[in-house]
Design an enzyme around this catalytic site. Sequence first.
Site, PDB file in Angstrom:
ATOM      1  CB  ALA A  64     -13.291 -19.998  -3.243  1.00 45.21           C
ATOM      2  N   GLY A 109     -10.950 -24.235  -2.436  1.00 45.83           N
ATOM      3  CA  GLY A 109     -11.567 -23.983  -1.129  1.00 45.83           C
ATOM      4  C   GLY A 109     -12.319 -25.194  -0.588  1.00 45.83           C
ATOM      5  CD  GLU A 112      -7.934 -23.316   0.711  1.00 52.14           C
ATOM      6  OE1 GLU A 112      -8.747 -22.824  -0.109  1.00 52.14           O
ATOM      7  OE2 GLU A 112      -7.060 -22.645   1.279  1.00 52.14           O
ATOM      8  CD  GLU A 132      -6.800 -23.024  -4.497  1.00 47.76           C
ATOM      9  OE1 GLU A 132      -6.105 -23.980  -4.879  1.00 47.76           O
ATOM     10  OE2 GLU A 132      -7.597 -23.088  -3.540  1.00 47.76           O
TER      11      GLU A 132
HETATM   12  N1  DAK Z   1     -16.965 -21.599  -8.566  1.00 50.25           N
HETATM   13  C1  DAK Z   1     -18.117 -21.243  -9.186  1.00 50.25           C
HETATM   14  N2  DAK Z   1     -18.845 -22.087  -9.940  1.00 50.25           N
HETATM   15  C2  DAK Z   1     -18.398 -23.339 -10.096  1.00 50.25           C
HETATM   16  C3  DAK Z   1     -17.191 -23.793  -9.486  1.00 50.25           C
HETATM   17  C4  DAK Z   1     -16.453 -22.845  -8.682  1.00 50.25           C
HETATM   18  N3  DAK Z   1     -15.346 -23.167  -8.019  1.00 50.25           N
HETATM   19  N4  DAK Z   1     -16.999 -25.079  -9.837  1.00 50.25           N
HETATM   20  C5  DAK Z   1     -18.044 -25.427 -10.605  1.00 50.25           C
HETATM   21  N5  DAK Z   1     -18.881 -24.375 -10.773  1.00 50.25           N
HETATM   22  C6  DAK Z   1     -20.128 -24.337 -11.544  1.00 50.25           C
HETATM   23  C7  DAK Z   1     -19.844 -24.285 -13.046  1.00 50.25           C
HETATM   24  O1  DAK Z   1     -19.552 -22.963 -13.446  1.00 50.25           O
HETATM   25  C8  DAK Z   1     -21.137 -24.831 -13.605  1.00 50.25           C
HETATM   26  O2  DAK Z   1     -22.095 -23.806 -13.580  1.00 50.25           O
HETATM   27  P1  DAK Z   1     -23.096 -23.586 -14.861  1.00 50.25           P
HETATM   28  O3  DAK Z   1     -22.197 -23.357 -16.020  1.00 50.25           O
HETATM   29  O4  DAK Z   1     -23.869 -24.869 -14.942  1.00 50.25           O
HETATM   30  O5  DAK Z   1     -23.920 -22.396 -14.456  1.00 50.25           O
HETATM   31  C9  DAK Z   1     -21.562 -25.865 -12.585  1.00 50.25           C
HETATM   32  O6  DAK Z   1     -20.848 -25.547 -11.375  1.00 50.25           O
HETATM   33  C10 DAK Z   1     -21.171 -27.272 -12.993  1.00 50.25           C
HETATM   34  O7  DAK Z   1     -19.784 -27.270 -13.279  1.00 50.25           O
HETATM   35  P2  DAK Z   1     -19.178 -27.865 -14.648  1.00 50.25           P
HETATM   36  O8  DAK Z   1     -20.174 -27.751 -15.760  1.00 50.25           O
HETATM   37  O9  DAK Z   1     -17.840 -27.268 -14.825  1.00 50.25           O
HETATM   38  O10 DAK Z   1     -19.063 -29.407 -14.248  1.00 50.25           O
HETATM   39  P3  DAK Z   1     -18.031 -30.486 -14.829  1.00 50.25           P
HETATM   40  O11 DAK Z   1     -18.482 -31.799 -14.311  1.00 50.25           O
HETATM   41  O12 DAK Z   1     -17.853 -30.313 -16.310  1.00 50.25           O
HETATM   42  O13 DAK Z   1     -16.618 -30.115 -14.156  1.00 50.25           O
HETATM   43  C11 DAK Z   1     -15.179 -29.505 -12.304  1.00 50.25           C
HETATM   44  C12 DAK Z   1     -16.474 -30.251 -12.767  1.00 50.25           C
HETATM   45  C13 DAK Z   1     -15.136 -29.535 -10.786  1.00 50.25           C
HETATM   46  C14 DAK Z   1     -13.955 -30.260 -12.865  1.00 50.25           C
HETATM   47  C15 DAK Z   1     -15.223 -28.061 -12.871  1.00 50.25           C
HETATM   48  O14 DAK Z   1     -16.474 -27.471 -12.485  1.00 50.25           O
HETATM   49  C16 DAK Z   1     -14.120 -27.210 -12.313  1.00 50.25           C
HETATM   50  O15 DAK Z   1     -12.969 -27.290 -12.740  1.00 50.25           O
HETATM   51  N6  DAK Z   1     -14.475 -26.323 -11.363  1.00 50.25           N
HETATM   52  C17 DAK Z   1     -13.543 -25.378 -10.807  1.00 50.25           C
HETATM   53  C18 DAK Z   1     -12.611 -26.111  -9.865  1.00 50.25           C
HETATM   54  C19 DAK Z   1     -11.582 -25.168  -9.305  1.00 50.25           C
HETATM   55  O16 DAK Z   1     -10.748 -24.600 -10.016  1.00 50.25           O
HETATM   56  N7  DAK Z   1     -11.678 -24.944  -7.980  1.00 50.25           N
HETATM   57  C20 DAK Z   1     -10.802 -24.062  -7.329  1.00 50.25           C
HETATM   58  C21 DAK Z   1     -11.472 -22.740  -7.245  1.00 50.25           C
HETATM   59  S1  DAK Z   1     -10.366 -21.506  -6.704  1.00 50.25           S
HETATM   60  C22 DAK Z   1      -8.635 -16.665  -1.536  1.00 50.25           C
HETATM   61  C23 DAK Z   1      -9.683 -17.358  -0.979  1.00 50.25           C
HETATM   62  C24 DAK Z   1     -10.008 -18.574  -1.456  1.00 50.25           C
HETATM   63  C25 DAK Z   1      -9.317 -19.093  -2.523  1.00 50.25           C
HETATM   64  C26 DAK Z   1      -8.265 -18.411  -3.063  1.00 50.25           C
HETATM   65  C27 DAK Z   1      -7.901 -17.211  -2.565  1.00 50.25           C
HETATM   66  N8  DAK Z   1      -8.345 -15.394  -1.057  1.00 50.25           N
HETATM   67  C28 DAK Z   1      -9.442 -14.529  -0.823  1.00 50.25           C
HETATM   68  C29 DAK Z   1      -7.032 -14.853  -1.173  1.00 50.25           C
HETATM   69  C30 DAK Z   1      -9.761 -20.333  -3.077  1.00 50.25           C
HETATM   70  C31 DAK Z   1      -9.762 -20.467  -4.408  1.00 50.25           C
HETATM   71  C32 DAK Z   1     -10.457 -21.556  -5.038  1.00 50.25           C
HETATM   72  O17 DAK Z   1     -11.059 -22.383  -4.436  1.00 50.25           O
END
Ligand code: DAK
Length: 257
Positions: A64, A109, A112, A132
């Site tokens: 997400a 997400g 998911e 998360e």
């Molecule tokens: N959201 C927004 N932007 C994201 C993103 C994300 N999840 N993942 C990557 N990006 C963006 C980065 O910010 C970056 O943008 P710029 O800086 O270039 O503008 C671009 O994509 C490239 O990412 P990186 O530069 O970080 O690329 P790397 O190859 O270095 O790293 C990575 C790739 C996948 C390891 C890293 O991007 C990363 O750790 N991303 C986050 C992964 C993560 O934590 N995903 C889980 C997100 S939390 C809920 C509803 C839904 C959810 C929870 C609650 N409710 C409403 C209760 C769900 C939550 C989630 O999914």
Amino acid sequence: MDYIAYNRQSWGVELTLCRPEALNALNLEVLHQLDRALDQIEQEKNLRVAILTGAGEKAFAAGADIAAMRDMTPPQAMEFSAYGQAVMGRLRHIPAIVIAAVNGYALGGGCELALACDIRVASRTAVLGIPEVTLGVIPGFGGTQRLTRIVGESRALELLATGRRVEAEEALRLGLVNCVVPGEILLDTCRDMAGRIARNSGWAVALGKRSICQGAEMELNQGLALEAALFSAAFSGPDQKEGMDAFLQKRRPKFHA
Ligand code: DAK
């Protein structure tokens, strides 16, 4: 901005999440467009199969959208979660089989979303996980429920509590994905599978999906009753006589639906 590419193919529909600059992160607009694409899928006649993948080399969907979630209030988070759950829930309820072609990161997400698909085919470089808790939240698009049903409670708890990433081979061992293939042949593998599905009776495939998916949410006896009812429904469908005649006459069937 078009965040979903919708491509009709001979065997079905290919959907691609198109936000590679943010690793296909799911914001409200992406979810909204996926919802609209599922409306379109529901209008397709005799659709048996769809493939869902992510644009770019790196990600299926990296979660997400964290930037979009940063300032959400609890009621907004509830709304976002409910909408995401509703959209992902539709994948299980459409009659067509949905194959996730997991071409890279499928985190949070994004994981998911893959879990909400019927079949997951991963590239060797795919990385799955629900990180998360590292962000101070929990999965909100059905992950705690679907992951548990797929890999069991203890493994789901471990993945949730550590937030660790799982590489493709481990994901295969855990049963998180159905198979792992080299990235260069990921889409072709999914298209071959889609082609095999498309050659079968769409009516029967849809009945079988319903029996498995609805039955999984029932007690065994109820599930068996559902299966018997759907088995019987196959005999009032357009393809049962043709399928059985083709077998008896040693020829390929020509299915209607
Ligand atoms: N959201 C927004 N932007 C994201 C993103 C994300 N999840 N993942 C990557 N990006 C963006 C980065 O910010 C970056 O943008 P710029 O800086 O270039 O503008 C671009 O994509 C490239 O990412 P990186 O530069 O970080 O690329 P790397 O190859 O270095 O790293 C990575 C790739 C996948 C390891 C890293 O991007 C990363 O750790 N991303 C986050 C992964 C993560 O934590 N995903 C889980 C997100 S939390 C809920 C509803 C839904 C959810 C929870 C609650 N409710 C409403 C209760 C769900 C939550 C989630 O999914």
